[in-house]
Scaffold this active site. Sequence first.
Site, PDB file in Angstrom:
ATOM      1  N   GLY A 197     -13.399  -3.183   1.026  1.00  0.00           N
ATOM      2  CA  GLY A 197     -14.984  -2.824   1.571  1.00  0.00           C
ATOM      3  C   GLY A 197     -14.681  -2.174   0.294  1.00  0.00           C
ATOM      4  O   GLY A 197     -15.993  -1.988  -0.092  1.00  0.00           O
TER       5      GLY A 197
ATOM      6  N   GLY B  36      -8.415  -7.868   0.372  1.00  0.00           N
ATOM      7  CA  GLY B  36      -7.274  -7.899   1.288  1.00  0.00           C
ATOM      8  C   GLY B  36      -6.062  -9.306   0.950  1.00  0.00           C
ATOM      9  O   GLY B  36      -4.862  -9.721   1.169  1.00  0.00           O
TER      10      GLY B  36
ATOM     11  N   ARG C  98       0.487  -1.312   0.196  1.00  0.00           N
ATOM     12  CA  ARG C  98       0.001   0.285  -0.171  1.00  0.00           C
ATOM     13  C   ARG C  98       1.008   1.052  -0.558  1.00  0.00           C
ATOM     14  O   ARG C  98       0.604   1.992  -0.203  1.00  0.00           O
ATOM     15  CB  ARG C  98      -0.676   0.339   1.405  1.00  0.00           C
TER      16      ARG C  98
ATOM     17  N   LYS D 139     -16.893 -14.770   5.081  1.00  0.00           N
ATOM     18  CA  LYS D 139     -18.822 -14.214   5.088  1.00  0.00           C
ATOM     19  C   LYS D 139     -19.442 -14.179   4.001  1.00  0.00           C
ATOM     20  O   LYS D 139     -18.724 -13.499   3.152  1.00  0.00           O
ATOM     21  CB  LYS D 139     -18.878 -13.550   6.138  1.00  0.00           C
TER      22      LYS D 139
HETATM   23  P1  ADP Z   1     -10.946 -10.607   1.030  1.00  0.00           P
HETATM   24  O1  ADP Z   1      -9.692 -10.275   2.119  1.00  0.00           O
HETATM   25  O2  ADP Z   1     -10.234 -11.282  -0.311  1.00  0.00           O
HETATM   26  O3  ADP Z   1     -12.081 -10.182   0.729  1.00  0.00           O
HETATM   27  P2  ADP Z   1     -12.099 -12.407   2.906  1.00  0.00           P
HETATM   28  O4  ADP Z   1     -11.611 -11.869   4.378  1.00  0.00           O
HETATM   29  O5  ADP Z   1     -13.626 -12.535   3.075  1.00  0.00           O
HETATM   30  O6  ADP Z   1     -11.283 -12.484   1.434  1.00  0.00           O
HETATM   31  O7  ADP Z   1     -11.754 -13.913   3.782  1.00  0.00           O
HETATM   32  C1  ADP Z   1     -10.245 -14.759   3.671  1.00  0.00           C
HETATM   33  C2  ADP Z   1     -10.147 -15.719   4.874  1.00  0.00           C
HETATM   34  O8  ADP Z   1     -11.236 -16.507   4.707  1.00  0.00           O
HETATM   35  C3  ADP Z   1      -9.110 -15.767   4.824  1.00  0.00           C
HETATM   36  O9  ADP Z   1      -8.219 -15.535   6.032  1.00  0.00           O
HETATM   37  C4  ADP Z   1      -9.410 -17.924   5.560  1.00  0.00           C
HETATM   38  O10 ADP Z   1      -8.595 -18.273   5.928  1.00  0.00           O
HETATM   39  C5  ADP Z   1     -10.700 -17.854   5.486  1.00  0.00           C
HETATM   40  N1  ADP Z   1     -11.325 -18.759   4.625  1.00  0.00           N
HETATM   41  C6  ADP Z   1     -11.876 -19.479   3.465  1.00  0.00           C
HETATM   42  N2  ADP Z   1     -11.752 -20.598   3.446  1.00  0.00           N
HETATM   43  C7  ADP Z   1     -11.954 -21.299   4.565  1.00  0.00           C
HETATM   44  C8  ADP Z   1     -12.969 -22.086   5.336  1.00  0.00           C
HETATM   45  N3  ADP Z   1     -13.085 -23.095   4.368  1.00  0.00           N
HETATM   46  N4  ADP Z   1     -12.751 -22.137   6.282  1.00  0.00           N
HETATM   47  C9  ADP Z   1     -12.333 -21.466   7.439  1.00  0.00           C
HETATM   48  N5  ADP Z   1     -11.731 -20.381   6.422  1.00  0.00           N
HETATM   49  C10 ADP Z   1     -11.361 -20.136   5.976  1.00  0.00           C
HETATM   50 MG    MG Z   2     -10.366  -9.993   4.578  1.00  0.00          MG
END
Ligand code: ADP
Ligand code: MG
Length: 398
Positions: free
Chosen positions: A378, A355, A42, A202
Amino acid sequence: MRERGSFGKASVRDAPVEGRRALVRVDFNVPLEGGRIADDTRIRAALPTISHLRERDASLVLASHLGRPRGKEKALSLGPVARNLAGHLDAEVPLAPGVVGAQVEAAAAELGPGEVLLLENSRFEPGETTNDPELAGRLAALGDLYVNDAFGAAHRAHATTEGVAHELPGYAGLLLEREVRELTAVRDDPEPPLCVVLGGAKVSDKIGVIERFLEVADQILVGGAMCFSFFRAQGMETGESLVEEEGVELAREVLAEAEDSRCELRLPVDLVVAERLEAGAEHRRLDRVEVPAGWMGLDIGPRTAASYAAEIDRAGTVFWNGPMGAFEIEPFEAGTRAVAEAVAQAPGATIVGGGDSAAALAAFGLSERVDWLSTGGGASLELMEGRELPGVEALRDA
Ligand code: ADP
Ligand code: MG
């Protein structure tokens, strides 16, 4: 690469900056590990705007938040950031004794052309997140004009991202402009077919983008812990998998909407499961998606990964947000790696936001292999949903 997309805001390129002092909001919200910067992506992303201003003999007062401090938490001082930035610029970057106030104003007033001062963590001031007009006024005293380059914080209406733009003429930084252009192009004018890959923790985080893309995408490929909300909504057993309860109802609605949509919503067909979320935990591949009691789903399986990779390869445009599994722990990274490699090799336009998705690409050494890697999590999702970003809206119109 050719710049894409539309952008209706005034650019720093057209701002009268020569010999003037710019208050520049940057996104230096970097990950820290034991007081050290674990990843300075960043900071590097803000360098073009900083260099542009220095080359035009502006002086710079940089503002950023870092983490979520409770009060003036020393561990969240921008000191390490000042040192990192000084290295990149090969120039001194003193850290101001606070965010606003007489001492800070004095330090800002002393800056010569091309000189840089970094303010302390903007969230040390309680008025930052409440967008207090009084704080905005005190921030405005630090510059002659305002430049917002903090795309990652543009979805927040805070004093340094929004309020101050009502007190000073506000211009878009080079990074912010490019982010908005690239993401808007995917949202409004993607080369078809549009393939959207969504994973992560989520459903509730991503419900807005899912609903938007059900209308415009050709496919949504779902992975990550998110898929278990969908499986639960379909009445399946999910064992000990991470299930967001609130997401189950949302997933049910999405499944119903997908029935009437021209967009194909795809869920995994196989999984990697383990007894615990641990590097050494016993794990195995399941050639189905019902998770037995005592086991948790931690990655998409190889059959799912191969079919997702094939769709990514066929797409005219790929938008990817959210890892396919718990990629931080070795045996559960394969699905995310397969998708990352497919995105890296895809002939279509490829855009990645989020992220953890960015961290995954970096871990696999593939960051340079996508067309656009957004610095905003976000913010990129909210823009994709079609929502206005307050940090962009408050800037001058072009
Ligand atoms: P991003 O930051 O790319 O938007 P998120 O914050 O929504 O992604 O989600 C990332 C997290 O989700 C990671 O820390 C990953 O370990 C977790 N994750 C993904 N799949 C699983 C799973 N099946 N069980 C537990 N954690 C998971
Ligand atoms: Mg994330």
